[in-house]
Write an enzyme that holds these catalytic residues in place. Structure first.
Site, PDB file in Angstrom:
ATOM      1  NE  ARG A 257     -30.239  36.297  31.825  1.00  0.00           N
ATOM      2  CZ  ARG A 257     -30.907  35.519  30.985  1.00  0.00           C
ATOM      3  NH1 ARG A 257     -31.370  34.361  31.369  1.00  0.00           N
ATOM      4  NH2 ARG A 257     -31.116  35.903  29.739  1.00  0.00           N
ATOM      5  NE  ARG A 278     -32.825  32.737  24.614  1.00  0.00           N
ATOM      6  CZ  ARG A 278     -32.421  32.932  23.365  1.00  0.00           C
ATOM      7  NH1 ARG A 278     -33.223  32.665  22.348  1.00  0.00           N
ATOM      8  NH2 ARG A 278     -31.214  33.404  23.135  1.00  0.00           N
ATOM      9  CG  HIS A 382     -37.528  32.289  17.264  1.00  0.00           C
ATOM     10  ND1 HIS A 382     -36.601  32.724  16.339  1.00  0.00           N
ATOM     11  CD2 HIS A 382     -38.041  31.144  16.769  1.00  0.00           C
ATOM     12  CE1 HIS A 382     -36.559  31.870  15.327  1.00  0.00           C
ATOM     13  NE2 HIS A 382     -37.411  30.903  15.561  1.00  0.00           N
TER      14      HIS A 382
END
Ligand code: ADP
Length: 446
Positions: A257, A278, A382
């Site tokens: 991106r 994100r 994560h």
């Protein structure tokens, strides 16, 4: 079988290996137990680099940056949920960590911009190598050179204690069970992004998500620590990566991106600034029909970005000589997709994205065939939360006091990243706190 050591480290990812190297160099008798057949953990998959401020490398390159700004960026990125004391330790010790890495044969001489950082701060290996694989190889070399024993295929199952003082661990090997007596235990078992049962316990809406994590990221350390009274912080803070190919769990790096790709839905329309954080981009994708998106790019980007070859080799890219051909391949209305690309290419030319206000990753338009699409959706990436530690990497009990003899570092811990980890901070976390845990354990056992 019974073993006797000064310190046992659980987990041979970046944090555990760092801690073991530091301890052995200080003359401590240390071993590592690792449940997988190889070292590396999730660390091996880290692609970005390591954030550090006021480093010798930045100075040499003439880059201005401050520890203060590093702290502020990390807090802002984490929506100020972070424990600022821990963030401060990470930032203040980051420059020394870069020098330390160089001293053990793992220099990170290239520095660039990365999402969420005000200044050029993310330190990378020479020539664009993946930082995680690079560091794991160098750490492993150090383990070999220093003669540190790594017990592979050995799963720690319990932290033992007597009168609230940690006495070692129990572990299961393939054939043998171990009782390992140790004066101190360092938990470096990583996160729980590969344990669906555990992450849906804390965040039920993640049910059915794929994961970008290695199979060892099951949160065993968190469960073991909790069993002897450790407090957990921010445990429901789980980061998804927005662009994961769902049949292979291959993560499409942000650089795609960043290099100019856009996201479109099944109608062939854009729906977001593709380079927001994100969490925001993940949410936007989930809201589209079918909860997926296509990442669209052209041959120019493929030529410029070596990461893309891996996607082509794994057959997750669809391609068409023209936009129309690509649209037909993915079942999107060809006129709509062509219009979307026209509008986007005009936005790139004008450096003005009127639809979604994107202002980065607009150096290249999407005009050079063949054109490519990869079908993507978010995946668990994560786990920001975990066991509570203080600035000495001592594990804190629910009673508020440190558990004697128990230390933790890396993704197993909570507090450093708050509600959102910014790229480059996972590696900073493991190296800095791996060393802090080693220093504290050294002080404790001597
Ligand atoms: P970090 O980035 O914090 O260093 P990693 O994910 O890189 O974390 O490494 C954690 C390591 O711990 C992995 O290699 C994982 O297989 C290992 N591990 C997880 N649970 C256990 C356990 N119960 N016993 C031994 N090793 C474990």
């Amino acid at each position: 079988e019974t073993l006797d050591v000064d310190v046992v480290v659980i987990g041979a990812g970046g944090a555990g290996m760092t801690a073991a190297i530091e301890l052995k160099k200080a003359g401590v008798n240390v071993i590592i137990v690792e449940k997988m057949p190889m070292v590396g953990g999730n660390t091996i998959k880290a692609t970005g680099g390591m954030n550090a401020a006021e480093t010798s490398v930045q100075a040499e390159l003439g880059i201005e940056d401050t520890i203060e700004q590093f702290i502020e960026d990390t807090m802002t990125g984490g929506y100020n949920v972070n424990n600022k004391e821990l963030v401060t330790v990470m930032a203040q010790n980051s420059a020394d960590a870069i020098d330390w890495l160089a001293s053990i044969g793992a220099p990170l001489p290239e520095v660039s911009f990365s999402g969420g950082a005000t200044n050029k701060r993310i330190h990378r290996p020479e020539g664009g190598a993946g930082v995680g694989a690079y560091l794991v190889e160098k750490f492993n070399q150090n383990l070999d050179d220093l003669g540190i024993q790594v017990m592979l295929n050995t799963t720690a199952t319990e932290i033992t204690s007597e009168n609230n003082i940690v006495t070692g661990i129990k572990a299961e090997g393939k054939e043998v069970n171990y009782t390992i007596h140790a004066k101190a235990v360092i938990l470096a078992t990583g996160g729980f992004g590969a344990n669906e049962e555990l992450y849906t316990k804390y965040k039920p809406e993640l049910k059915g998500y794929v994961t970008t994590n290695t199979p060892g990221a099951t949160g065993d350390g968190i469960v073991m620590a909790e069993a002897i009274g450790a407090n957990l912080v921010d445990i429901e803070q789980i980061q998804t990566h927005p662009t994961v190919e769902q049949t292979t769990s291959i993560m499409i790096t942000e650089s795609v991106r960043g290099g100019g790709a856009i996201l479109v839905n099944q109608e062939g329309k854009r729906f977001t600034d593709e380079l927001l954080t994100r969490d925001v981009v993940s949410d936007a994708i989930v809201k589209q029909e079918g909860s997926y998106s296509y990442i669209i790019f052209d041959q120019l980007l493929r030529d410029n970005l070596s990461a893309i070859e891996k996607y082509v080799e794994n057959n997750i890219t669809v391609q068409g000589a023209t936009i129309e051909e690509l649209a037909n391949q993915i079942g999107v209305d060809a006129t709509t997709l062509a219009n979307t690309l026209d509008t986007w290419n005009n936005a790139v030319a004008a450096k003005d994205d009127k639809e979604f206000g994107r202002n980065t990753g607009m150096d290249n338009n999407i005009t050079q065939g063949p054109f490519y699409a990869i079908k993507v959706a978010p995946g668990v990436h994560h786990t920001m939360g975990g066991v509570e530690i203080n600035t000495n990497a001592e594990v804190i009990a629910t009673t508020g006091t440190p558990i004697a003899g128990l230390f933790a570092a890396g993704e197993i811990t909570g507090g450093v990243h708050g509600a959102n980890r910014i790229g480059g901070n996972a590696v900073a976390d493991i190296v800095v706190f791996g060393r802090v845990a080693a220093a504290s354990a050294l002080e404790y056992v001597k």
